[in-house]
Every structure is written in C-alpha cells, then in structure tokens.
Design an enzyme around this catalytic site. Sequence first.
Site, short mmCIF file in Angstrom:
data_model
loop_
_atom_site.label_atom_id
_atom_site.label_comp_id
_atom_site.label_asym_id
_atom_site.label_seq_id
_atom_site.Cartn_x
_atom_site.Cartn_y
_atom_site.Cartn_z
N LYS A 130 -50.47 -21.77 -77.27
CA LYS A 130 -51.19 -20.47 -77.29
C LYS A 130 -52.19 -20.49 -78.44
O LYS A 130 -51.81 -20.75 -79.60
CB LYS A 130 -50.19 -19.32 -77.46
CG LYS A 130 -50.82 -17.94 -77.38
CD LYS A 130 -49.75 -16.86 -77.29
CE LYS A 130 -50.36 -15.46 -77.30
NZ LYS A 130 -51.31 -15.23 -76.20
N HIS A 143 -44.28 -17.55 -79.47
CA HIS A 143 -44.84 -18.11 -78.23
C HIS A 143 -44.84 -19.63 -78.29
O HIS A 143 -44.69 -20.24 -79.35
CB HIS A 143 -46.25 -17.59 -77.99
CG HIS A 143 -46.28 -16.21 -77.39
ND1 HIS A 143 -46.13 -15.07 -78.14
CD2 HIS A 143 -46.42 -15.80 -76.10
CE1 HIS A 143 -46.17 -14.01 -77.35
NE2 HIS A 143 -46.34 -14.42 -76.10
#
Length: 255
Positions: free
Chosen positions: A147, A143
Amino acid sequence: MPIRVGVVGAAGRMGREVCAAVVGADDLELVAAVDAHASIDSVEGLSIHGDLRVLADAGAHVVVDFTVASAARLTLPWLALHGIHAVVGTTGFGADDLDLFRSTFVASNCLVASNFAISAVLMMRFAELAAPYFDSAEIIELHHNAKIDAPSGTAVTTAQRMAAASSRWAPDPTTHELYPGARGGEGPAGIRVHSLRIHGMVAHQEVILGTAGQTLTIRQDSYDRSSYMPGVLLACRGIAEHPGFTLGLDAFMGV
Ligand code: NAD
C-alpha cells in the site's frame, strides 16, 4: 425474478471476486462482464467485453464497478443515462466527482462506498458513537506492505467522523519526539493516526479510546477480498430502494 447484475472491472482482483459472489447468490444473476484491459477472456463462464453497451444489451438492473476513478468517471454517467443502478467500490473520487454523480443519478440510483467490509462500516459507526464518552483516542491502521498511500481512507473517515462527534479531546502531552513521527500523524481534532505497513497483513484497524481508569479498543480485520462481498451483495439487493445518490454503505445497513 433474480436481480440482473453486470460487473465492470470484471477481470480485476475485486471484479472477479464480485462475479463469483454474484454467481453464488440465488437471488442475483450475473448477466454481463466488462473490462477494458482484460488479461482473461471470460469470468464465471461469461465472455468479458470491452464495451459498456453489453450491460444495456444484457438487461442489467445493477452494475458493480471496481475499476479506477478515471474509468468510473465515464462509466457512471453512462449507467445513469441508461437508467441502470450503480454499486461503486472504486476509490479515488474527489468532492467534485461525488457532486456530479449526485446530480446525474435521477432515473436510477448510485451507491459509492470506499469500504464494503461490513465489519469496517460497523467499526467506524461504533467509534463515532463512543467518541463523546472519552477524552483521548488514537487510530492504528495496519495494511499490507504494497500500500503506497497513508493513512488509509478508512482511517481518515474514522478520524473525521470521531472529530465531528466530539470536540472535547485532551491535548497531546508530548513535548519531545526522539524519532520524528513517533506520535503518528495529527488528524482532525488532533486525533492521531498511526500507519503500519506489514508483509502478510491485508487491511486492519484499531481505534483505542480512553478516559479515567478505562479504555475501549475497537478492532476490525479484513483477511482477504471475500470480506467485501457480503457488503457488495447487500448493496446489489438494496440499491433499487435507495433513490438517487448514496455515499457509504451505512445507509443500506440502517446503522
Ligand atoms: P485491479 O487493478 O485488480 O482491477 C481493476 C480492473 O479495472 C482491471 O481489470 C482493469 O483492466 C479494469 N479497468 C480499468 N479501466 C477500465 C475501463 N475503462 N473500463 C473497464 N475496466 C477497466 O484492482 P482491484 O484490486 O480490483 O481494485 C479495483 C478498485 O477497487 C480500486 O479502486 C480499489 O481501490 C478499489 N477497492 C475498493 C474496495 C471497497 O471496499 N470499496 C475494496 C478493495 C478495492
């Protein structure tokens, strides 16, 4: 007659994308936009309102919610009370929330899906189908570097579904880790999950399964927020046909 769609969280990153996608669909009509803390006045030519009542006044058949769990906990019972279908992408609900939504939606229907990317839904399904045929499997989720939680909800769901599909996994051979965590986090049934946070990435996942002399790699990539829109539109079109409460987009895709 087009399906009349309202959007809550319409000023947010996902909400604005949803409004544009609805406007671009011939069979859907954007009729109301709501956001409690909007930094913009309008979206796709519609004024953004702070009050949910505009959704009922505009005759919305379906309302798409991409906000925060604390807001959706209030919005969803309101929609149920007004007989409006809900398509919910907001994340962060607990089991109690889902139980409440299940009992609340009687006169209208509700879908809660933590991942609207069709490729991600299929990736999870394929991993679950493959699980009984392999004895080792690990998940790598990748990701963007903003995040803050790990592993991703999609990786957790994937591991849970693979563990439910097979309990015959080989034991981890590792006896010594030079760098703690090198083998990733241990998920259900011992399935290891590795979380990468990489500047420039969006949301990606690989499931690698192996058995004697062969491996299978299933990879899914979401490159930007547009990846969620086909799933959101599919849900807006299908929600009237799925009575009560549904968790996950799978049921709408028939997989
Ligand atoms: P964002 O912060 O850009 O947008 C959220 C919007 O909700 C904001 O405009 C905010 O003002 C609004 N909001 C907050 N409280 C509200 C209330 N009480 N009433 C009305 N509006 C309110 O966030 P985002 O990136 O658009 O993400 C929104 C949600 O969608 C998050 O929960 C995120 O995890 C989730 N998400 C889900 C998927 C999926 O596929 N299901 C994909 C991406 C993001």
